[in-house]
Design a protein around this motif. Structure first.
Motif, PDB file in Angstrom:
ATOM      1  N   ASP A  82      -7.800  16.779  23.827  1.00 54.27           N
ATOM      2  CA  ASP A  82      -7.422  17.808  22.855  1.00 54.27           C
ATOM      3  C   ASP A  82      -7.825  19.126  22.855  1.00 54.27           C
ATOM      4  OD1 ASP A  82      -9.683  17.231  21.525  1.00 54.27           O
ATOM      5  OD2 ASP A  82      -9.096  16.253  19.884  1.00 54.27           O
ATOM      6  N   ALA A  83      -8.906  19.226  23.764  1.00 56.71           N
ATOM      7  CA  ALA A  83      -9.362  20.752  23.844  1.00 56.71           C
ATOM      8  C   ALA A  83      -9.186  21.319  25.063  1.00 56.71           C
ATOM      9  CB  ALA A  83     -11.039  20.653  24.194  1.00 56.71           C
ATOM     10  N   LEU A  84      -8.115  20.552  26.167  1.00 60.24           N
ATOM     11  CA  LEU A  84      -7.866  20.992  27.205  1.00 60.24           C
ATOM     12  C   LEU A  84      -6.264  21.514  27.111  1.00 60.24           C
ATOM     13  CD1 LEU A  84      -9.002  18.275  29.658  1.00 60.24           C
ATOM     14  CD2 LEU A  84     -10.218  20.593  28.803  1.00 60.24           C
ATOM     15  N   ASP A  85      -5.917  22.613  27.804  1.00 61.11           N
ATOM     16  CA  ASP A  85      -4.622  23.064  28.163  1.00 61.11           C
ATOM     17  C   ASP A  85      -3.841  21.968  28.791  1.00 61.11           C
ATOM     18  OD1 ASP A  85      -2.360  24.439  29.887  1.00 61.11           O
ATOM     19  OD2 ASP A  85      -2.820  25.826  28.384  1.00 61.11           O
ATOM     20  N   PRO A  86      -2.603  21.852  28.264  1.00 57.27           N
ATOM     21  CA  PRO A  86      -1.657  20.572  28.797  1.00 57.27           C
ATOM     22  C   PRO A  86      -1.258  20.705  30.130  1.00 57.27           C
ATOM     23  CG  PRO A  86      -0.888  21.183  26.707  1.00 57.27           C
ATOM     24  CD  PRO A  86      -1.972  22.200  27.111  1.00 57.27           C
ATOM     25  N   GLU A  87      -1.411  21.825  30.614  1.00 56.64           N
ATOM     26  CA  GLU A  87      -1.052  22.074  32.335  1.00 56.64           C
ATOM     27  C   GLU A  87      -1.926  22.789  33.206  1.00 56.64           C
ATOM     28  OE1 GLU A  87       1.888  21.200  33.010  1.00 56.64           O
ATOM     29  OE2 GLU A  87       2.413  20.701  31.264  1.00 56.64           O
ATOM     30  N   GLU A  88      -2.835  23.615  32.469  1.00 58.85           N
ATOM     31  CA  GLU A  88      -3.970  24.411  33.112  1.00 58.85           C
ATOM     32  C   GLU A  88      -5.335  23.886  33.028  1.00 58.85           C
ATOM     33  OE1 GLU A  88      -3.668  27.384  35.313  1.00 58.85           O
ATOM     34  OE2 GLU A  88      -1.423  26.258  35.283  1.00 58.85           O
ATOM     35  N   PRO A  89      -6.013  23.762  34.115  1.00 63.12           N
ATOM     36  CA  PRO A  89      -7.632  23.492  34.024  1.00 63.12           C
ATOM     37  C   PRO A  89      -8.095  24.362  32.802  1.00 63.12           C
ATOM     38  CG  PRO A  89      -6.929  23.901  36.571  1.00 63.12           C
ATOM     39  CD  PRO A  89      -5.816  24.371  35.434  1.00 63.12           C
TER      40      PRO A  89
END
Length: 404
Positions: free
Chosen positions: A166-173
């Motif tokens: 949930d802390a990560l962008d769905p698409e980008e590293p």
């Protein structure tokens, strides 16, 4: 699970007492984050071969071997004898000892990327100094690492190591701080990459090349269950870093146990610098980094140095002789046998889980392996996070409870 915990607590009362006492003086009862597990860790009294015995007399088959360090097992006779002999002649000195020359020679002769090497006391210090060299050599300050990759405990690699989904962008590293109060500048200076994704990796490296000093990667990523990098991905990274003038660093602190020349020899991709730890110290505290002579000469005190490096216990003879005694026994035949045993273990694990109709991915290479409870193929940090961690904990707990 409750019954397993009850079985464990009944058989480890002295460990429970020691944990309670330890918590009075040490936060969480230890000085190592991975040493704790609920309800409390067992305390080891002694070790031999591939087993450890706890303070309550329970004997465990040790698959961890101190995070892959004891490639020859605990208390190897030749290592113990080398350390005993050196101890009688002194534990450490303020001046050099011949043993550091011999261990450095062994690494330079075995590892394709290493022309010169320098020793320190942990893998963390090894990666810190390799990155420092890359920054000094290129004059650029940013680094690139794999999202979810672990390279020790210093500031600039403590980004997006255990970041939740949930802390990560769905698409980008996504670069995410590991703890509260971490300077924003650290996160800004660390570019993260998707493991094994050539297209996005190339795009990100090209976009940031003017500020990037290096790319650091474990060719066999430990946090992903020792998942080896795709050969095409590694080869393209080598091409890109050369084209863009970036220093390519292999973190082989754990993967060096795959062959005499490490994962780079096995995979046929040669970095500019390599970091080491664990195996090369024979069980004593150790770290190292090595690589091209022009990069390593930045630390040369006879004419500079450009980058200083000191440490009271660097290349101490106790560690050097233990490392030499270990490497001397690691012949090609020994590696072949260990890697074959790893293949057998992974195959048998898959067969057992198939028989039980449990969705599992067994990852690894050589004598390294990992288990993930998921139907999804493990390829990167996010596929690891989507696996059933609770089931993994139950497996670990059940093994620990029954080990005696």
């Amino acid at each position: 699970m409750d019954s397993e915990v009850d079985r464990y607590t009944a058989s480890t009362p002295r460990s429970a007492e020691l944990q309670a006492e330890a918590e009075r003086y040490l936060p969480g009862g230890s000085s190592r984050g991975t040493a704790y597990f609920a309800p409390y860790p067992f305390f080891v009294e002694r070790a031999d071969g591939h087993h450890v015995v706890d303070v309550d007399g329970n004997r465990y088959l040790d698959f961890m071997l101190n995070a892959t360090t004891y490639v020859l097992g605990h208390s190897n006779d030749r290592v113990v004898e080398a350390v005993r002999e050196q101890a009688a002649n002194g534990l450490s000195y303020s001046t050099p000892h011949e043993s550091q020359v011999r261990l450095a020679q062994a690494l330079c002769e075995r590892v394709p990327s290493v022309e010169k090497v320098r020793f320190t006391n942990s893998g963390t210090e090894g990666t810190l100094n390799a990155i420092r060299a890359a920054r000094a050599y290129t004059g650029r300050h940013k680094i690139a690492k794999i999202e979810g990759g672990y390279h020790g405990n210093h500031e600039y690699v403590s980004v997006s190591v255990y970041a939740p989904l949930d802390a990560l962008d769905p698409e980008e590293p996504t670069s995410v701080a590991e703890w509260p109060g971490q300077p924003p500048s650290v996160v800004e200076d660390v570019i993260t990459l998707h493991y094994n994704d050539i297209e996005s990796t190339e795009r990100i490296l090209r976009e940031n090349a003017a500020e990037l000093s290096c790319v650091i990667i474990e060719p066999v990523l430990s946090n992903f269950g020792y998942l080896p990098a795709d050969g095409e991905y590694l080869a393209r990274l080598r091409e890109l870093t050369t084209e863009l003038g970036l220093i390519f660093i292999f973190d082989e602190v754990q993967s060096f146990r795959l062959s005499q020349g490490g994962a780079q020899e096995q995979m046929g991709v040669i970095p500019d610098m390599t970091t080491f730890g664990k195996v090369i110290g024979g069980g004593m505290p150790v770290g190292a980094w090595g690589g091209r002579a022009d990069l390593m000469d930045l630390f040369d005190p006879t004419d500079g140095p450009v980058v200083s490096h000191a440490g009271t216990f660097n290349a101490n003879p106790m560690t050097m002789v233990a490392g030499l005694a270990t490497l001397d026994q690691l012949t090609p035949e020994v590696y072949e046998r260990m890697n074959a045993l790893g293949d057998i273990l992974r195959a048998k694990l898959r067969a057992v889980f198939d028989e039980l109709d449990v969705a599992v991915q067994v990852t690894g290479i050589g004598s390294l392996f990992g288990i993930h409870f998921t139907e999804e193929r493990i390829v990167d940090h996010r596929s690891v996070l989507r696996a059933d961690r609770a089931m993994q904990q139950k497996l670990f707990t059940g093994y620990s409870m029954r080990a005696s």
